[in-house]
Design an enzyme around this catalytic site. Structure first.
Site, PDB file in Angstrom:
ATOM      1  N   LEU A   1       0.854  -1.168   0.000  1.00  0.00           N
ATOM      2  CA  LEU A   1       0.000   0.000   0.000  1.00  0.00           C
ATOM      3  C   LEU A   1       0.904   1.236   0.000  1.00  0.00           C
ATOM      4  CD1 LEU A   1      -2.573  -1.075   2.763  1.00  0.00           C
ATOM      5  CD2 LEU A   1      -2.680  -1.470   0.296  1.00  0.00           C
TER       6      LEU A   1
ATOM      7  N   GLY B   1       0.489  -5.308   0.037  1.00  0.00           N
ATOM      8  CA  GLY B   1      -0.651  -5.141  -0.854  1.00  0.00           C
ATOM      9  C   GLY B   1      -0.518  -5.920  -2.152  1.00  0.00           C
TER      10      GLY B   1
ATOM     11  N   ASN C   1       3.893  -8.646   4.887  1.00  0.00           N
ATOM     12  CA  ASN C   1       4.930  -8.302   5.858  1.00  0.00           C
ATOM     13  C   ASN C   1       4.618  -7.052   6.681  1.00  0.00           C
ATOM     14  OD1 ASN C   1       5.175  -6.789   3.478  1.00  0.00           O
ATOM     15  ND2 ASN C   1       7.293  -6.265   3.970  1.00  0.00           N
ATOM     16  N   GLU C   2       3.337  -6.713   6.766  1.00  0.00           N
ATOM     17  CA  GLU C   2       2.933  -5.492   7.468  1.00  0.00           C
ATOM     18  C   GLU C   2       3.534  -5.393   8.871  1.00  0.00           C
ATOM     19  OE1 GLU C   2       1.073  -7.192   5.497  1.00  0.00           O
ATOM     20  OE2 GLU C   2      -0.050  -5.841   4.213  1.00  0.00           O
TER      21      GLU C   2
END
Lengths: 303, 303, 303
Positions: free
Chosen positions: A109, A154, A178-179
């Protein structure tokens, strides 16, 4: 095994920074939001190019939003309009999604959409992310991700919505949600989509550690379905599509809906609450501070 | 991998037809509804033979409905009566299901039960399919499928209800829920049973593509538990049964119920709606037309 | 494969007895409740020793309740108090659980807590087992099981609550929820925890048969995450912990909660009913008789 993937991964915050300075030719290809910001001023060029072959009923959507196809509000809006157009065209039965940008399928994102923006704007952005997921995960078309580069966060989510995932067998590339490594959290529907693909335990491990997988690791855990040499990703996707289109559409569509409807209904019924959750989380001082520090550190490194 | 299985599979509609003409000795063994229709007039012979060994507490049920043990209303009725008898006999602790027909364990649902029949008759048929599943999936007996031949669609469903699946290691045989390839749809409880066995993603791929797996592929994805040479299927099932019967019945039965009850309750609570869904789907002009064309094409090929 | 594990397993009731007599040096290490009873009179020594390194934020909890760390009410109470203390200490970010007893990580629930006890006492015991599970499965700390010995039943449950499982690669050791082999039943939340770890089908097979897995089998089905030589279990756990602690706590904790909350909420909402179920099951004459015979057979063998 999966943990070792995490440990080896160079795409966490520290790894990302070290790559920007080291220019190691063997580093995985990660994505800098600063680069995104600097090159986002070419807004007149379409961010998505669609080639639709009426003879086969297959559309290929090339993502071409430099440098790394990060999911900005503009990108998502254009992307969704194009998917909807194809969805409504009953002669279009299959959609292949791929990237025109080198070394990356689609990055995370767009962090610039989350930093220093008003709650309203953040909410609008999040609704667009939801819309992308809803449109793809419920598509009546056969959808194939031709993953010809790295696909973190994303980009991974987008891949997971497809019916089939073919990835370039290049160990420099990585894929994963991997946020967590950036201090943010994959929401429940990211999680649900991943559980539907690789199961509960692999998802737990991957999301707690923010794992990025190499192509061969991703194949092993089932995050992608097939690896091919980099220059054969799109041709293989096209051949694979032919096989899928040999299946009667109606039966396949009902089956796909049966598999995915509970997951889709869950977000649909909680959509506004999910937007509120995102906005109140991302606009927190602590999270904004993290994002600012992250962006500043990147600038400094490049300065 | 699974997709490759689909692509290689010869048991879809076109593949089935080509096999009937080519008589290839290496083709997988598929099942023709025309053959079923032609040979169904021997209704005086029992379609199921039960051998119950009181010394071991184990019954072996041989399916012997020529040519391919397809699941007709008559077959299902006889099958369910026999299962119920064994279930009520408290000296019977284990049930092995196998086939007396060459090359096939049990073929698909009998297409003749779905073509040109009244809605009432279709509903009666579907209720019998549900009954077979309910009886087997909730059985207090240890149930082992001794899969000594191909096991598409309904035959695969029957296998999936068992506690353990042993298949003949013959690459000509195949197993899978391949309904989609014929333009029909596996209902939610077929899907639930498969998800419980091989997980969500493998099921999604298998059902969307109507995959038939070779024995080794089936073992790899977990659709069967063990492969043995063809002439050892039944003896291995018997030996395996001995090990299962060493477990205290009561604890095993409670455990089995705990694992399966939510899935069983789901069909039980939606049983009438599921029958209505089936009847209204299968009696559609478009579906009846597909079935007629399918049957006619088969006749023509054989003419 | 999994079945073969069961068949080879020596830790069922008959296997356990034969081991006590044969002293085979290759037998897996199983656990005798009689030994537990005989050696339980050293109640002044702490059953749990905690080493907390403030410089790393990591606590190591050594279980030292001779002979086999079986889960008695006293042990569980002391264990839970220590976990809660660490949980409330915000400087403690990681917890490694290991055993000081030779050859065993933690044995089953203490059978002496279930035999000949009042319903009240049984209920108190069961509440303590629930408490252990609730505390560990919902812990905000990173939890790693350093499984340096056999880990049947309750010991396996404890391992399953952790974020990561490292086991000694010693084929004499085994791990699994083998309750069924003793004629008792793993309750729904044991089952849920195992399904979350290894999926529905592996759990069904494991619980119906009461399977105990060798370390390599456990790794293969995903019951443990990593095997290392026996003398490297704790050092590897410490190294692994460092990697986990590199992940931002807050994002990891929210993610962990998202993965586990539905399973935790299920027990929380059914806690009293689950206690009632356990008490009414375990105090049944037939179950008490089984436990008595089991204990007497063990005594006789050793007499």
């Amino acid at each position: 095994m999966a943990l070792r993937a995490a440990l080896r991964s160079k795409c966490g915050l520290p790894g990302l920074l070290s790559q920007l300075s080291s220019h190691s030719s063997h580093a995985r290809v990660c994505v800098s939001p600063v680069l995104v910001a600097q090159q986002r001023n070419n807004s007149t060029t379409p961010k998505v190019k669609v080639e639709f072959d009426q003879s086969t009923g297959v559309a290929v959507m090339h993502m071409q939003s430099p440098p790394v196809n990060s999911l900005s509000l503009d990108f998502l809006t254009e992307f969704c309009i194009n998917v909807e157009k194809l969805e409504m065209d009953k002669t279009c039965r299959g959609l292949i999604i791929t990237s025109s940008q080198p070394k990356v399928f689609s990055a995370r994102l767009d962090i610039m959409e989350m930093y220093g923006k008003s709650p309203e704007r953040c909410g609008e952005f999040w609704r667009a992310v939801q819309e992308m997921w809803l449109k793809l995960y419920s598509s009546d078309m056969v959808t194939i991700a031709a993953i010809n580069g790295s696909s973190p966060a994303g980009g991974c989510l987008m891949s997971l919505t497809c019916d089939y995932r073919i990835m370039a067998d290049n160990p420099r590339y990585s894929i994963g949600l991997n946020e967590t490594q950036l201090g943010i959290v994959a929401p429940f529907w990211f999680k649900d989509t991943m559980v539907n693909t690789v199961g509960h335990r692999t998802t737990e491990l991957a999301l707690e550690l923010g794992l990025l997988y190499s192509p061969s690791e991703a194949l092993k855990v089932g995050l992608v379905d097939l690896l091919v040499p980099e220059d054969e990703v799109l041709t293989t996707a096209t051949k694979t599509m032919t096989k899928w289109l040999a299946i009667p559409d109606h039966a396949r569509q009902i089956t796909k809906s049966m598999m995915r409807k509970p997951t889709i209904d869950k977000l649909t019924s909680k959509r506004e609450a999910d937007i509120q959750n995102f906005v109140s989380f991302i606009t927190k001082d602590s999270i904004q501070k993290s994002l600012r520090m992250y962006l500043e550190m990147l600038k400094k490194r490049r300065g």
